[in-house]
Write an enzyme that holds these catalytic residues in place. Structure first.
Site, mmCIF file in Angstrom:
data_model
loop_
_atom_site.group_PDB
_atom_site.id
_atom_site.type_symbol
_atom_site.label_atom_id
_atom_site.label_comp_id
_atom_site.label_asym_id
_atom_site.label_seq_id
_atom_site.Cartn_x
_atom_site.Cartn_y
_atom_site.Cartn_z
ATOM 1 C CB SER A 145 -0.610 0.203 1.564
ATOM 2 O OG SER A 145 -1.808 1.700 1.238
ATOM 3 C CE1 TYR A 156 -3.601 -2.497 5.143
ATOM 4 C CE2 TYR A 156 -3.079 0.367 4.696
ATOM 5 C CZ TYR A 156 -3.827 -1.125 4.250
ATOM 6 O OH TYR A 156 -3.652 -0.895 3.270
HETATM 7 N N1 LIG Z 1 -8.730 -0.918 -1.456
HETATM 8 C C1 LIG Z 1 -8.039 0.057 -1.510
HETATM 9 O O1 LIG Z 1 -8.445 1.044 -1.537
HETATM 10 C C2 LIG Z 1 -6.379 -0.682 -1.298
HETATM 11 C C3 LIG Z 1 -4.926 0.527 -0.755
HETATM 12 C C4 LIG Z 1 -3.894 0.156 -0.386
HETATM 13 C C5 LIG Z 1 -3.705 -1.640 -0.861
HETATM 14 N N2 LIG Z 1 -5.198 -2.394 -0.623
HETATM 15 C C6 LIG Z 1 -4.672 -3.475 0.059
HETATM 16 O O2 LIG Z 1 -4.650 -4.339 -1.541
HETATM 17 C C7 LIG Z 1 -5.533 -5.036 -1.043
HETATM 18 C C8 LIG Z 1 -7.100 -5.472 -1.554
HETATM 19 O O3 LIG Z 1 -8.128 -5.020 -0.722
HETATM 20 P P1 LIG Z 1 -9.196 -5.170 -1.469
HETATM 21 O O4 LIG Z 1 -9.526 -3.555 -0.463
HETATM 22 O O5 LIG Z 1 -9.622 -5.454 -2.657
HETATM 23 O O6 LIG Z 1 -9.600 -5.955 0.051
HETATM 24 P P2 LIG Z 1 -11.109 -5.928 0.519
HETATM 25 O O7 LIG Z 1 -11.430 -5.800 2.030
HETATM 26 O O8 LIG Z 1 -11.812 -5.602 0.090
HETATM 27 O O9 LIG Z 1 -11.272 -7.688 0.706
HETATM 28 C C9 LIG Z 1 -10.131 -8.708 1.383
HETATM 29 C C10 LIG Z 1 -10.416 -9.690 0.856
HETATM 30 O O10 LIG Z 1 -9.633 -10.552 2.267
HETATM 31 C C11 LIG Z 1 -10.298 -11.291 2.585
HETATM 32 N N3 LIG Z 1 -9.917 -11.966 3.724
HETATM 33 C C12 LIG Z 1 -9.791 -11.034 5.044
HETATM 34 N N4 LIG Z 1 -9.074 -11.079 6.118
HETATM 35 C C13 LIG Z 1 -8.762 -12.397 5.278
HETATM 36 C C14 LIG Z 1 -8.088 -13.345 6.750
HETATM 37 N N5 LIG Z 1 -7.672 -13.810 7.793
HETATM 38 N N6 LIG Z 1 -8.522 -15.378 5.349
HETATM 39 C C15 LIG Z 1 -8.777 -14.899 4.836
HETATM 40 N N7 LIG Z 1 -9.443 -14.391 3.798
HETATM 41 C C16 LIG Z 1 -9.108 -12.911 4.099
HETATM 42 C C17 LIG Z 1 -11.886 -11.357 2.732
HETATM 43 O O11 LIG Z 1 -12.987 -11.466 2.965
HETATM 44 C C18 LIG Z 1 -12.263 -10.358 1.924
HETATM 45 O O12 LIG Z 1 -13.061 -10.931 0.455
HETATM 46 C C19 LIG Z 1 -5.204 -5.554 0.572
HETATM 47 O O13 LIG Z 1 -3.513 -6.174 1.401
HETATM 48 C C20 LIG Z 1 -5.394 -3.550 0.886
HETATM 49 O O14 LIG Z 1 -4.756 -3.329 2.018
HETATM 50 C C21 LIG Z 1 -5.762 -1.580 -1.323
#
Ligand SMILES: NC(=O)c1ccc[n+]([C@@H]2O[C@H](COP(=O)([O-])OP(=O)(O)OC[C@H]3O[C@@H](n4cnc5c(N)ncnc54)[C@H](O)[C@@H]3O)[C@@H](O)[C@H]2O)c1
Length: 261
Positions: A145, A156
């Site tokens: 991130s 985080y």
């Molecule tokens: N969305 C953003 O704005 C953003 C920005 C920067 C980084 N990221 C990173 O991108 C990645 C994906 O983000 P997103 O927004 O698509 O995520 P999200 O929260 O929409 O989805 C995360 C998925 O991971 C699963 N999950 C969570 N904990 C789990 C566990 N312990 N075991 C198994 N599955 C688990 C959830 O059920 C979900 O399906 C993450 O690593 C996040 O930190 C996202």
């Protein structure tokens, strides 16, 4: 699935995508399958099976809690048993649970952020290694991130700083074994409403206000001053996962409208 499909970049490859039930992981898994990969979609949400069905005959779902070593190990073993090996691991599980000034974080909330955004990648990287070794090499893509520099989510940020450290150190350790380890660092990304919320307890009014301050900071920090799309995150992850990136290892690619984190 939306977005362009350029080639069957993953024909003959087995991919494991973690956190594939929704968001960025879902988009990565669907596109990898559309480009010829055999894909194991891992998530603790049951509806990951629906996404695997959407991805087609070369995809399967596996339920596991990846905040535990046993969950990570079981997922990797299942992929190897189902598809005969593993070539590519995409460590996507993570995401800030709470947005709040650091002085407002309780100790158990700090621990929860580290468990969610550091431990699944730390464990899954270790659990996949024997499987990659059996194949004579492979690729790990970690989803980090740009929040390694940002307000209201210090635990985080620390977890994602850890993801960057894993990426660089493991890349150095494993290059001689034909294993690449790379990462993207997404910025703020627009997504449809989440079926699984980041914070199962729901956000308080104060947290909604702090979240709004985070959105302002993220947009202000990025020269493009906008959020990205899920497809804009999936595409660079899959580029790094593919053989097109064969001379890239240890790199953390910011995908954040010019914000370098
Ligand atoms: N969305 C953003 O704005 C953003 C920005 C920067 C980084 N990221 C990173 O991108 C990645 C994906 O983000 P997103 O927004 O698509 O995520 P999200 O929260 O929409 O989805 C995360 C998925 O991971 C699963 N999950 C969570 N904990 C789990 C566990 N312990 N075991 C198994 N599955 C688990 C959830 O059920 C979900 O399906 C993450 O690593 C996040 O930190 C996202």
């Amino acid at each position: 699935m939306s977005g362009p499909v350029f080639a069957a970049r993953f024909a003959g490859k087995v991919l494991v995508v973690t956190g594939a039930a929704q968001g960025i992981g879902r988009a990565v898994a669907l596109r990898a399958a559309a480009e010829g990969g055999k894909v194991l979609l891992v998530d603790r949400a049951d509806f990951v099976a629906e996404v695997a069905a959407e991805a087609g005959d070369n995809a399967a779902a596996f339920n596991a809690d990846l905040e535990s070593w046993d969950g990570c190990d079981a997922a990797m073993r299942h992929a190897a048993q189902t598809f005969g090996g593993i070539d590519i691991l995409i460590n996507n599980v993570g995401g800030a649970i709470r947005m709040r000034p650091y002085a407002e974080f309780e100790p158990d909330q700090i621990d929860a952020e580290i468990r969610r955004s550091l431990m699944p990648t730390l464990y899954c990287c270790r659990a996949v290694l024997p499987h990659l070794a059996t194949r004579g090499g492979g690729t790990i893509v970690n989803v980090s991130s740009n929040a390694t520099r940002g307000i209201h989510r210090v635990p985080y940020s620390a977890a994602k700083g850890g993801i960057n450290a894993i990426t660089q150190s493991l890349a150095m350790e494993l290059a001689s074994q034909n294993i690449r380890v790379v990462a993207t660092a997404p910025g703020g990304t627009e997504a449809p409403p989440r079926r699984i919320p980041r914070n199962a307890e729901g956000d308080s009014e104060a947290e909604k206000a702090w979240m709004s301050q985070v959105v302002d900071q993220v947009k202000q920090s990025a020269p493009m001053h906008r959020y990205g799309t899920i497809e804009e995150q999936a595409a660079p992850i899959l580029f790094l996962a593919s053989d097109e990136a064969s001379y890239i290892t240890g790199s953390i690619l910011p995908v954040a409208g010019g914000d370098t984190g």
